[in-house]
Design a protein around this motif. Structure first.
Motif, short mmCIF file in Angstrom:
data_model
loop_
_atom_site.label_atom_id
_atom_site.label_comp_id
_atom_site.label_asym_id
_atom_site.label_seq_id
_atom_site.Cartn_x
_atom_site.Cartn_y
_atom_site.Cartn_z
N LEU A 1 48.10 41.57 42.53
CA LEU A 1 47.09 41.20 41.52
C LEU A 1 45.73 41.00 42.17
N GLU A 2 45.79 40.39 43.36
CA GLU A 2 44.54 40.13 44.08
C GLU A 2 43.85 41.45 44.44
N ALA B 1 36.65 44.40 40.83
CA ALA B 1 35.38 43.75 41.16
C ALA B 1 34.45 44.70 41.91
N SER B 2 35.05 45.51 42.81
CA SER B 2 34.21 46.43 43.57
C SER B 2 33.66 47.53 42.65
N GLY B 3 34.47 47.93 41.65
CA GLY B 3 34.01 48.91 40.66
C GLY B 3 32.83 48.37 39.88
N ALA B 4 32.99 47.11 39.47
CA ALA B 4 31.91 46.47 38.73
C ALA B 4 30.68 46.31 39.62
N GLY B 5 30.94 46.04 40.87
CA GLY B 5 29.83 45.90 41.83
C GLY B 5 29.08 47.20 41.99
N ALA B 6 29.83 48.30 42.04
CA ALA B 6 29.19 49.61 42.18
C ALA B 6 28.33 49.91 40.96
#
Lengths: 149, 188
Positions: A60-61, A68-73
């Protein structure tokens, strides 16, 4: 005896306490090693379950970090320089333009289809034998009287 | 960060002692197993990513909390409640009497040769019974300090009290055990 005891230093007292305590806990460890088989088995199962939960938590982590990294991109793209924002606006308008163009195309082909269908009907009517009842239609009479081009 | 094998090895190394500790507190096999399972799952889920060196202290804290939770649930259900008041009486640590402890230790050392004829199993049962009879905070401090081999600071952190309290609890526990075992003619 009390006088003798009072000669003990604090360190000596601690050592005596620790020695006694370790003898007691050594006995307790013996008892813990000799747990009934069913209890040991249930502890093993509980351990396996805990490890399974740990694996799940880890998965899950990882999934959360990927998200989160997708959203960050996406955020990075959105927060790019002012020069690129024009291109982004233009790029976001492209689907709307394509959609409008598509609607116009569909409308145009629909009108063409209606016109050709009406022309086919007219041609079929004109090519067909004239029914006698047509001469009693005032509209048809008017049509016949009208000057031909 | 502890690998899965390190976590597994750690749990394997502490599970039996953890069960016994819970057992001394709640005196019920099923409840003790539930508490240990709950503690292991909490550790694995929430703290499995900690370095291996941190796991013992974290686990002891979780186990203590799980035991407390069990007592709280029991209280809510108005069911059997044993020694719960001891969990709430953490403040009476100021009257540590070093002479009293010295006397007790002297008694315990003098009785070291008194239990030659008692079988190992009987001695173990008697010791376990006396450990169970200790007030909860004393038992917890004693077991963490001497059985789990945490140092005084770690024991204090695990119990959420001062180092002085830990020393006092341990001294009193040793005193009480020595006195009780001496009375039974048992030398641990």
């Amino acid at each position: 005896m009390k006088n003798q005891n009072s000669n003990f230093s604090t360190g000596g007292l601690d050592a005596l306490q620790a020695r006694f305590a370790l003898r007691v806990t050594a006995r307790l460890s013996e008892g813990a090693r000799e747990l009934p088989h069913d209890i040991s088995e249930r502890l093993r199962v509980a351990r396996d379950q805990a490890l399974q939960r740990a694996r799940l938590a880890k998965r899950l982590e990882v999934a959360a970090s990927v998200q989160a990294s997708g959203a960050g991109a996406a955020t990075l793209v959105a927060s790019a320089g002012p020069g690129s924002s024009w291109w982004l606006k233009l790029a976001s308008a492209v689907p709307v333009v394509v959609l409008v163009f598509g609607f116009v195309l569909i409308q145009h082909s629909h009108v063409n289809a209606q016109i050709s269908a009406a022309a086919e009907i007219d041609a079929a009517l004109l090519a067909d034998d004239l029914p006698p009842a047509a001469y009693s239609d005032p509209g048809f009479v008017e049509f016949l009287k009208a000057p031909r081009e | 960060m502890a690998s899965e094998k390190e976590l597994s090895d750690f749990l394997k190394s502490v599970e039996k002692r953890a069960f016994k500790r819970a057992m001394y507190a709640v005196r019920d096999d099923e409840a003790a197993l539930d508490i240990v399972q709950d503690a292991m799952i909490r550790l694995a889920e929430k703290y499995g990513d900690r370095p291996p060196a941190e796991l013992p202290l974290v686990f002891q804290r979780i186990l203590s909390n799980a035991t407390m939770d069990w007592f709280r649930r029991q209280k809510v259900r108005n069911a059997l409640l044993k020694n719960f008041s001891d969990f709430e009486s953490a403040g009476n640590d100021g009257d540590f009497d070093i002479l009293e402890t010295l006397e007790a230790l002297d008694g315990s050392t003098a009785s070291e040769s008194a239990s030659d004829s008692v079988s190992r199993a009987q001695i173990l049962l008697a010791i376990e019974a006396e450990v169970e009879r200790l007030p909860a905070r004393q038992r917890e401090a004693f077991l963490l300090r001497y059985w789990e081999e945490l140092d005084v600071a770690e024991t204090a952190a695990s119990m959420g009290c001062s180092e002085g309290s830990v020393k006092t609890h341990c001294s009193r526990a040793v005193h009480a055990l020595a006195k009780a075992l001496k009375a039974k003619g048992i030398q641990p």
